[in-house]
Write an enzyme that holds these catalytic residues in place. Structure first.
Site, mmCIF file in Angstrom:
data_model
loop_
_atom_site.group_PDB
_atom_site.id
_atom_site.type_symbol
_atom_site.label_atom_id
_atom_site.label_comp_id
_atom_site.label_asym_id
_atom_site.label_seq_id
_atom_site.Cartn_x
_atom_site.Cartn_y
_atom_site.Cartn_z
ATOM 1 N N ARG A 127 0.821 -1.210 0.000
ATOM 2 C CA ARG A 127 0.000 0.000 0.000
ATOM 3 C C ARG A 127 0.858 1.264 0.000
ATOM 4 N NH1 ARG A 127 -5.000 -1.840 3.968
ATOM 5 N NH2 ARG A 127 -6.435 -2.306 2.268
ATOM 6 N N GLY A 182 -12.652 -4.090 1.657
ATOM 7 C CA GLY A 182 -14.043 -3.673 1.814
ATOM 8 C C GLY A 182 -14.460 -2.699 0.725
ATOM 9 N N LYS A 204 -12.541 -10.900 8.152
ATOM 10 C CA LYS A 204 -13.459 -9.802 8.517
ATOM 11 C C LYS A 204 -14.867 -10.143 8.031
ATOM 12 C CE LYS A 204 -10.340 -5.836 8.526
ATOM 13 N NZ LYS A 204 -9.976 -4.706 7.645
ATOM 14 N N GLY A 252 -6.179 -5.795 1.671
ATOM 15 C CA GLY A 252 -4.824 -5.640 2.197
ATOM 16 C C GLY A 252 -4.162 -6.982 2.449
HETATM 17 P P1 ADP Z 1 -8.411 -8.598 3.409
HETATM 18 O O1 ADP Z 1 -7.473 -7.771 4.269
HETATM 19 O O2 ADP Z 1 -7.737 -9.105 2.185
HETATM 20 O O3 ADP Z 1 -9.691 -7.867 3.108
HETATM 21 P P2 ADP Z 1 -9.337 -10.049 5.757
HETATM 22 O O4 ADP Z 1 -8.758 -8.966 6.592
HETATM 23 O O5 ADP Z 1 -10.821 -10.188 5.755
HETATM 24 O O6 ADP Z 1 -8.810 -9.921 4.246
HETATM 25 O O7 ADP Z 1 -8.782 -11.465 6.212
HETATM 26 C C1 ADP Z 1 -7.414 -11.793 6.195
HETATM 27 C C2 ADP Z 1 -7.090 -12.765 7.310
HETATM 28 O O8 ADP Z 1 -7.958 -13.868 7.273
HETATM 29 C C3 ADP Z 1 -5.697 -13.333 7.210
HETATM 30 O O9 ADP Z 1 -4.906 -12.763 8.213
HETATM 31 C C4 ADP Z 1 -5.895 -14.850 7.422
HETATM 32 O O10 ADP Z 1 -4.989 -15.394 8.360
HETATM 33 C C5 ADP Z 1 -7.300 -14.908 7.969
HETATM 34 N N1 ADP Z 1 -7.989 -16.189 7.749
HETATM 35 C C6 ADP Z 1 -8.211 -16.821 6.575
HETATM 36 N N2 ADP Z 1 -8.844 -17.980 6.785
HETATM 37 C C7 ADP Z 1 -9.034 -18.104 8.108
HETATM 38 C C8 ADP Z 1 -9.643 -19.097 8.947
HETATM 39 N N3 ADP Z 1 -10.157 -20.204 8.444
HETATM 40 N N4 ADP Z 1 -9.649 -18.869 10.280
HETATM 41 C C9 ADP Z 1 -9.116 -17.737 10.792
HETATM 42 N N5 ADP Z 1 -8.541 -16.760 10.059
HETATM 43 C C10 ADP Z 1 -8.501 -16.945 8.729
HETATM 44 MG MG MG Z 2 -7.433 -7.398 6.333
#
Ligand code: ADP
Ligand code: MG
Length: 395
Positions: A35, A375, A200, A351
């Site tokens: 970023r 998001g 999230k 991210g």
């Molecule tokens: P982004 O930042 O790409 O929008 P999120 O913040 O929603 O994505 O999620 C990212 C996190 O989700 C990562 O740190 C990963 O470790 C976690 N994650 C993925 N699958 C699982 C799971 N089954 N249980 C807990 N955490 C998970």
């Molecule tokens: Mg995230």
């Protein structure tokens, strides 16, 4: 019409740039600088044109008060290195340190303000409270540049209210994001697949509502899968379950065409989130007591990869598992690999999702577009109005 920084003569002006520098930190070090890199084109252009640059951003969710764990100081240091320029770091956001640093700015100079979310007004639901904070931010500058795409879906003081108070323009990142994501809202090449995962869940679960009307198939992994598995009556063990979304999951399953929502058929489970804990592959409808799902299993990875191979357009947000640990990275790697092998127009948003592709060794160029917003990109492709973009259209 959204103006861009090319529409303004910025020489000598104090330009407040809202950037998205919400990078993952690892023990106070920047773990992924994607970023920061994405914010460079706008900052470099403003600098070359002799603007006095004030960078503001948030980091994490410090809860509306100063918390050294969420200081932007390490980010300022990394930005300075990447920009090849001194970055003066203000130890407050709109207080005496910020005002003094801005007053001392010379053309081409850069100041970074401390974490915007150290002030509760930044994210307040109260318009007046946000407005007062926006007044302070606006008081530092002559022009506002919106370049923090990852935050444009938030009606926050630095994203929305400040743009009402200053002449405003989109930065190059926001411009590029909008141009790429527009391709997912009209004339979509089909089949159109959406892959959703990550952690999230509550923030993003509502997206299923509109995506069921837009996407041919939605492949679900990560912690996104657990409300669905729970809604189907399957045990989820100690998995990260957003219990508040189980009813919504049932509604989406009802509404979906057969096979439109594709859930994992198998999962990698363990008793705890460590690399060394014993782990095993189980059927997704049979997570054992005391175990949690930490990645999609190999069968699911194969199914998802095959579907992605035949897609015309793919949008992906959210890792399929806890990719930060090698043991649980295979599902995320399979999805990224299938997207880069295929012929679809591919967009990756988020991210952590973009950090995952970097960590797993995929080149950004192998995807159609890598969005800095999770998001934000999701709400954009849902067709929602994003406050931070809508406000840029105002005169
Ligand atoms: P982004 O930042 O790409 O929008 P999120 O913040 O929603 O994505 O999620 C990212 C996190 O989700 C990562 O740190 C990963 O470790 C976690 N994650 C993925 N699958 C699982 C799971 N089954 N249980 C807990 N955490 C998970
Ligand atoms: Mg995230």
């Amino acid at each position: 019409m959204m103006k861009t920084i090319d529409d303004f003569a910025v020489e000598g002006l104090r330009v407040l740039v809202r950037a998205d520098l919400n990078v993952p930190l690892d023990g106070g070090r920047v773990a992924d600088d994607g970023r920061i890199l994405a914010s460079l084109p706008t900052l470099a252009a403003l600098k070359a044109r002799g603007a006095r640059i004030i960078v503001c951003a948030h980091l994490g969710r410090p809860g509306g008060q100063p918390d050294p764990r969420y200081s932007l100081a390490p980010v300022a240091a990394r930005l300075a290195g990447l920009l090849g320029e001194r970055v003066e770091f203000a130890t407050d956001t709109t207080g005496p340190a910020a005002r003094a640093a801005v007053a001392a700015l010379r053309p081409g100079g850069v100041v970074m303000l401390e974490n915007l979310r150290f002030d509760a007004a930044e994210t307040s639901k109260d318009d007046a409270q946000r407005g007062r904070f926006a007044d302070q931010l606006a008081g530092l500058a002559d022009l506002y540049v919106s370049d923090g795409f990852g935050a444009v879906h938030r009606k926050h003081a630095s994203v929305y209210d400040v743009a009402l108070r200053l002449p405003h323009a989109a930065g190059y990142l926001v411009q590029a994001e909008v141009a790429a994501l527009d391709r997912l809202t009209a004339d979509i090449r089909r089949p159109y697949l959406v892959v959703l995962g990550g952690a999230k869940v509550t923030d993003k679960f509502g997206a299923f509502g509109s995506l069921l009307g837009a996407a041919d198939r939605i492949l679900v992994g990560g912690a996104m899968a657990f409300p669905f598995l729970a809604a189907l009556g399957h045990p989820t063990g100690t998995s990260l379950l957003a219990a508040d979304q189980v009813d919504a999951a049932a509604t989406y399953l009802d509404k979906a065409a057969p096979g439109q929502i594709e859930l994992p058929s198998d999962l990698v489970v363990a008793a705890e989130i460590t690399a060394s804990a014993p782990h095993q592959v189980v059927a997704a409808d049979a997570i054992p007591d005391g175990q949690m799902g930490l990645d999609i299993g190999p069968e699911t990875a194969g199914t998802f990869a095959a579907a992605l191979g035949e897609a015309g357009t793919v949008f992906w947000n959210g890792p399929m598992g806890v990719f930060e640990l090698a043991t649980y990275a295979a599902g995320t790697r399979a999805v990224a690999g299938a997207m880069t092998d295929g012929t679809a127009f591919t967009v990756v948003g988020g991210g952590d999702t973009s950090a995952a592709i970097h960590a797993l060794g995929f080149a950004e160029e192998a995807f159609g577009h890598v969005s800095t917003g999770g998001g934000a990109s999701l709400e954009f492709i849902e067709g929602k109005t994003l406050p931070g973009l809508a406000v840029l259209e105002t005169p």
